[in-house]
Design a protein around this motif. Structure first.
Motif, short mmCIF file in Angstrom:
data_model
loop_
_atom_site.label_atom_id
_atom_site.label_comp_id
_atom_site.label_asym_id
_atom_site.label_seq_id
_atom_site.Cartn_x
_atom_site.Cartn_y
_atom_site.Cartn_z
N ASP A 143 -24.54 84.30 4.85
CA ASP A 143 -23.45 85.40 5.76
C ASP A 143 -24.82 86.55 5.81
N PRO A 144 -25.21 85.89 7.82
CA PRO A 144 -25.77 87.36 7.46
C PRO A 144 -25.55 88.68 7.31
N ASN A 145 -23.99 88.64 7.90
CA ASN A 145 -23.65 90.28 7.20
C ASN A 145 -24.20 91.00 6.19
N VAL A 146 -24.00 89.96 4.95
CA VAL A 146 -24.07 90.16 3.57
C VAL A 146 -25.14 90.26 3.68
N LEU A 147 -26.24 90.01 3.45
CA LEU A 147 -28.01 90.01 4.34
C LEU A 147 -28.20 91.18 4.63
N LYS A 148 -27.90 91.37 5.49
CA LYS A 148 -28.54 92.84 6.34
C LYS A 148 -27.45 93.74 5.31
N GLU A 149 -26.02 93.91 4.47
CA GLU A 149 -26.46 94.77 3.92
C GLU A 149 -26.45 95.22 2.79
N ASP A 162 -29.91 95.95 -8.56
CA ASP A 162 -29.16 95.69 -8.93
C ASP A 162 -29.28 94.18 -9.10
N GLN A 163 -28.77 93.63 -9.91
CA GLN A 163 -28.95 92.02 -9.79
C GLN A 163 -28.31 91.41 -8.59
N ASP A 164 -26.55 91.60 -8.47
CA ASP A 164 -26.73 91.33 -7.01
C ASP A 164 -27.51 91.58 -6.13
N THR A 165 -28.35 92.60 -5.69
CA THR A 165 -28.68 92.73 -5.05
C THR A 165 -30.39 91.40 -4.83
N PHE A 166 -30.94 91.28 -6.42
CA PHE A 166 -31.47 89.96 -6.46
C PHE A 166 -31.00 88.93 -6.07
N ASP A 167 -29.49 88.79 -6.73
CA ASP A 167 -29.25 87.32 -6.71
C ASP A 167 -29.41 87.18 -4.76
N GLU A 168 -29.06 88.20 -4.27
CA GLU A 168 -28.51 87.59 -2.72
C GLU A 168 -30.19 87.66 -2.10
N ILE A 169 -31.22 88.17 -2.44
CA ILE A 169 -32.31 87.98 -1.75
C ILE A 169 -33.36 86.54 -2.01
N ARG A 199 -39.89 90.98 -6.47
CA ARG A 199 -38.60 91.16 -7.59
C ARG A 199 -39.92 91.46 -9.03
N GLU A 200 -41.16 90.42 -8.84
CA GLU A 200 -42.16 90.93 -10.29
C GLU A 200 -41.79 92.15 -10.30
N PHE A 201 -42.41 92.51 -9.36
CA PHE A 201 -43.15 94.47 -9.57
C PHE A 201 -41.50 95.26 -10.17
N GLU A 202 -39.82 94.68 -8.94
CA GLU A 202 -38.86 95.54 -9.84
C GLU A 202 -38.86 95.71 -10.99
N THR A 203 -38.59 94.46 -11.66
CA THR A 203 -38.37 93.65 -13.11
C THR A 203 -39.12 94.79 -14.13
N ASP A 204 -40.31 94.79 -13.33
CA ASP A 204 -41.81 95.29 -14.43
C ASP A 204 -41.81 96.74 -14.46
N HIS A 205 -41.18 97.30 -13.76
CA HIS A 205 -41.89 98.62 -13.33
C HIS A 205 -40.57 99.49 -13.40
N ASP A 206 -41.15 100.30 -14.94
CA ASP A 206 -40.65 101.26 -15.29
C ASP A 206 -40.81 102.75 -14.91
N PRO A 207 -40.01 103.75 -14.25
CA PRO A 207 -41.21 104.91 -13.77
C PRO A 207 -41.07 105.74 -15.11
N HIS A 208 -40.25 105.57 -15.64
CA HIS A 208 -40.08 106.38 -16.56
C HIS A 208 -40.30 106.46 -18.19
N GLN A 209 -41.02 105.17 -17.95
CA GLN A 209 -41.79 104.22 -19.37
C GLN A 209 -43.22 104.28 -19.21
N ILE A 210 -43.67 104.60 -17.42
CA ILE A 210 -44.96 105.10 -16.80
C ILE A 210 -45.07 106.32 -17.21
N ALA A 211 -44.62 107.08 -17.63
CA ALA A 211 -44.82 108.38 -17.01
C ALA A 211 -45.12 108.70 -18.74
N ILE A 212 -44.00 108.38 -19.74
CA ILE A 212 -44.06 108.77 -20.95
C ILE A 212 -45.66 108.31 -21.09
#
Length: 322
Positions: A143-149, A162-169, A199-212
């Protein structure tokens, strides 16, 4: 980075949460006997080691969790190479079991550059009618419209995806692999690899933990001076006070509380205030066969006469001892 605040809860006489603000370079702790001066210093010492808070240092007969929190502030020039500015705070909390937790304030912003670039490329794909038709023919569920969203979310959201965005891409990537990408522009053929890296970056990237991780390296070392440092010269070799020193490290990791005289038993031991923190009031008397060794407190009885203990004045009244 400097220490700004100490917060005690369920620690010794500090049953309720108590904040101790430290706003100057030189701080003097002044108070009456039993006001908690030693407790503050003891709390700082606990934060310098990894051992648990022993039971006798937890507020007794209170349904309160024991915690010690130290708040450090990032000063100008100390900022690490990330989204942490001067004035940011690091809260370090130690629980009664010795566990430490960290919290950065404010929470650093997430690095969204990779997801924004991916979102823009997906929106660009959505404008390619030939590509959209090929994807629709390859999968009836596309569905192109869902992809655009979800592509718009990639471009605008600064929160964790969120997981829905990960699943869609991921679904979009699978559909792209069903068609011949050589017929399209290079940016389209590069999207599957871009989706994987994002996807790999978003999974591993935790700005709070990096700051800590970065801020914890800036926490200043706390040095303790003892009687042997009374005649120190200037300048002082700080390495002599380093926790790398085996004697100091052993002291900080010692699980048992250093013996100290109870103030209300000073008349029994006839010691001054200056000696009470370094010697035991219980000597064991003539009980040389005590299995716990000389100086053991176990099994030692002290009987008070009719005078009793005057708690408000922190002293013994006329009392008989046996």
């Amino acid at each position: 980075m400097r220490l700004q605040n100490i917060r005690l809860q369920g620690f010794r006489r500090f049953e309720e949460p108590t904040n101790i603000n430290i706003s100057n370079k030189l701080v003097s702790i002044v108070g009456t006997n039993e006001a908690g001066k030693t407790s503050i210093l003891k709390a700082i010492e606990y934060m310098s080691g990894d051992h648990e808070i022993i039971h006798s240092d937890r507020t007794q007969l209170a349904d309160t969790e024991t915690k010690i929190t130290m708040t450090f502030v990032v000063e100008l020039g100390d900022e690490p190479d990330l989204n942490v500015k001067a004035g940011s705070k690091l809260h370090v909390t130690k629980k009664e079991d010795g566990e430490r937790t960290y919290r950065a304030e404010p929470t650093p912003e997430r690095d969204t550059r990779a997801r924004v670039q991916l979102g823009r490329n997906i929106l660009k794909c959505a404008k390619n009618r030939k590509l959209m038709k090929a994807l629709t023919d390859a999968s009836k569920e596309f569905d192109p419209n869902v992809l655009k969203e979800h592509a718009n979310l990639l471009c605008t959201s600064i929160a964790k995806l969120d997981q829905d965005t990960f699943d869609e891409i991921q679904s979009f990537k699978s559909n792209l692999e069903k068609i011949d990408l050589e017929k399209y522009s290079d940016y389209i053929s590069d999207i599957p690899a871009q989706i994987d890296s994002t996807r790999e970056f978003e999974t591993d990237h935790d700005p709070h933990q990096i700051a800590i991780n970065a801020l914890s390296d800036l926490v200043p070392q706390i040095l303790f001076f003892s009687d042997e440092h009374k005649n120190i010269n200037v300048p002082l070799d700080l390495s002599l006070l380093s926790h790398a020193d085996p004697k100091i490290r052993q002291k900080l990791s010692r699980p048992l509380e250093p013996p100290r005289d109870c103030r209300r038993l000073q008349l029994l031991s006839r010691r001054s205030y200056y000696e009470q923190d370094h010697k035991q009031v219980f000597t064991g008397g003539s009980r040389t066969g005590d299995p716990h060794g000389a100086g053991a407190q176990t099994g030692l009885s002290i009987a008070l006469g009719s005078g009793g203990v005057h708690f408000s004045e922190d002293r013994l009244l006329t009392a008989d001892t046996a």
